[in-house]
Design a protein around this motif. Structure first.
Motif, PDB file in Angstrom:
ATOM      1  N   UNK A  75       9.554  -9.126  36.652  1.00 27.36           N
ATOM      2  CA  UNK A  75       8.474  -8.607  37.468  1.00 27.36           C
ATOM      3  C   UNK A  75       7.199  -8.746  36.644  1.00 27.36           C
ATOM      4  N   UNK A  76       6.189  -9.411  37.182  1.00 32.09           N
ATOM      5  CA  UNK A  76       4.957  -9.647  36.429  1.00 32.09           C
ATOM      6  C   UNK A  76       4.210  -8.361  36.093  1.00 32.09           C
ATOM      7  N   UNK A  77       4.311  -7.347  36.942  1.00 31.17           N
ATOM      8  CA  UNK A  77       3.559  -6.112  36.755  1.00 31.17           C
ATOM      9  C   UNK A  77       4.263  -5.117  35.849  1.00 31.17           C
ATOM     10  N   UNK A  78       5.569  -5.253  35.689  1.00 34.81           N
ATOM     11  CA  UNK A  78       6.366  -4.327  34.885  1.00 34.81           C
ATOM     12  C   UNK A  78       7.059  -5.150  33.803  1.00 34.81           C
ATOM     13  N   UNK A  79       7.471  -4.502  32.745  1.00 38.65           N
ATOM     14  CA  UNK A  79       8.196  -5.223  31.691  1.00 38.65           C
ATOM     15  C   UNK A  79       9.438  -5.902  32.245  1.00 38.65           C
ATOM     16  N   UNK A  80       9.716  -7.056  31.755  1.00 38.01           N
ATOM     17  CA  UNK A  80      10.900  -7.799  32.146  1.00 38.01           C
ATOM     18  C   UNK A  80      12.106  -7.219  31.416  1.00 38.01           C
ATOM     19  N   UNK A  81      13.227  -7.117  32.093  1.00 36.63           N
ATOM     20  CA  UNK A  81      14.427  -6.537  31.477  1.00 36.63           C
ATOM     21  C   UNK A  81      15.549  -7.561  31.434  1.00 36.63           C
ATOM     22  N   UNK A  82      16.106  -7.732  30.268  1.00 39.22           N
ATOM     23  CA  UNK A  82      17.328  -8.514  30.080  1.00 39.22           C
ATOM     24  C   UNK A  82      18.402  -7.525  29.674  1.00 39.22           C
ATOM     25  N   UNK A  83      19.481  -7.457  30.423  1.00 40.75           N
ATOM     26  CA  UNK A  83      20.523  -6.459  30.198  1.00 40.75           C
ATOM     27  C   UNK A  83      21.849  -7.153  29.939  1.00 40.75           C
ATOM     28  N   UNK A  84      22.538  -6.724  28.892  1.00 43.48           N
ATOM     29  CA  UNK A  84      23.926  -7.168  28.746  1.00 43.48           C
ATOM     30  C   UNK A  84      24.800  -5.964  28.465  1.00 43.48           C
ATOM     31  N   UNK A  85      26.011  -6.039  28.974  1.00 45.39           N
ATOM     32  CA  UNK A  85      26.934  -4.905  28.894  1.00 45.39           C
ATOM     33  C   UNK A  85      28.161  -5.293  28.073  1.00 45.39           C
ATOM     34  N   UNK A  86      28.433  -4.489  27.069  1.00 41.33           N
ATOM     35  CA  UNK A  86      29.669  -4.627  26.298  1.00 41.33           C
ATOM     36  C   UNK A  86      30.540  -3.448  26.724  1.00 41.33           C
ATOM     37  N   UNK A  87      30.823  -2.558  25.812  1.00 36.13           N
ATOM     38  CA  UNK A  87      31.520  -1.326  26.183  1.00 36.13           C
ATOM     39  C   UNK A  87      30.536  -0.276  26.670  1.00 36.13           C
TER      40      UNK A  87
END
Length: 84
Positions: A55-67
């Motif tokens: 999203x250009x107006x909000x911080x970009x989020x990259x999410x990864x899930x382990x446990x």
């Protein structure tokens, strides 16, 4: 090595591939070749699920899930370390 998940990040033209080697590989897809841009390795667990929100107006989020969920933010198409 097994690939556990992969995603495309359209705003920066990168593919992220998670594997059972406890790593994430970022590939640049901007040109006519697929080149490894950077490699995040030595994670405590195997990442088994990836998500990306841009999203250009909000911080970009990259999410990864382990446990447990781990949220990492990007700013100007670069991974910011350490996590929030």
């Amino acid at each position: 090595m097994w690939v556990t998940d992969a995603i495309y990040m359209p705003n920066c033209h990168k593919i992220v591939i998670a594997s059972t080697r406890r790593d994430l590989r970022f590939y640049d897809m901007a040109g006519n070749q697929m080149l490894e841009d950077y490699h995040l390795y030595g994670l405590n667990n195997v990442p088994h699920s990836l998500a990306y929100h841009y999203n250009e107006k909000v911080r970009t989020a990259f999410i990864f899930i382990c446990n447990t969920p781990c949220i990492y933010t990007t700013d100007h198409q670069k991974i910011v370390w350490p996590p929030l």
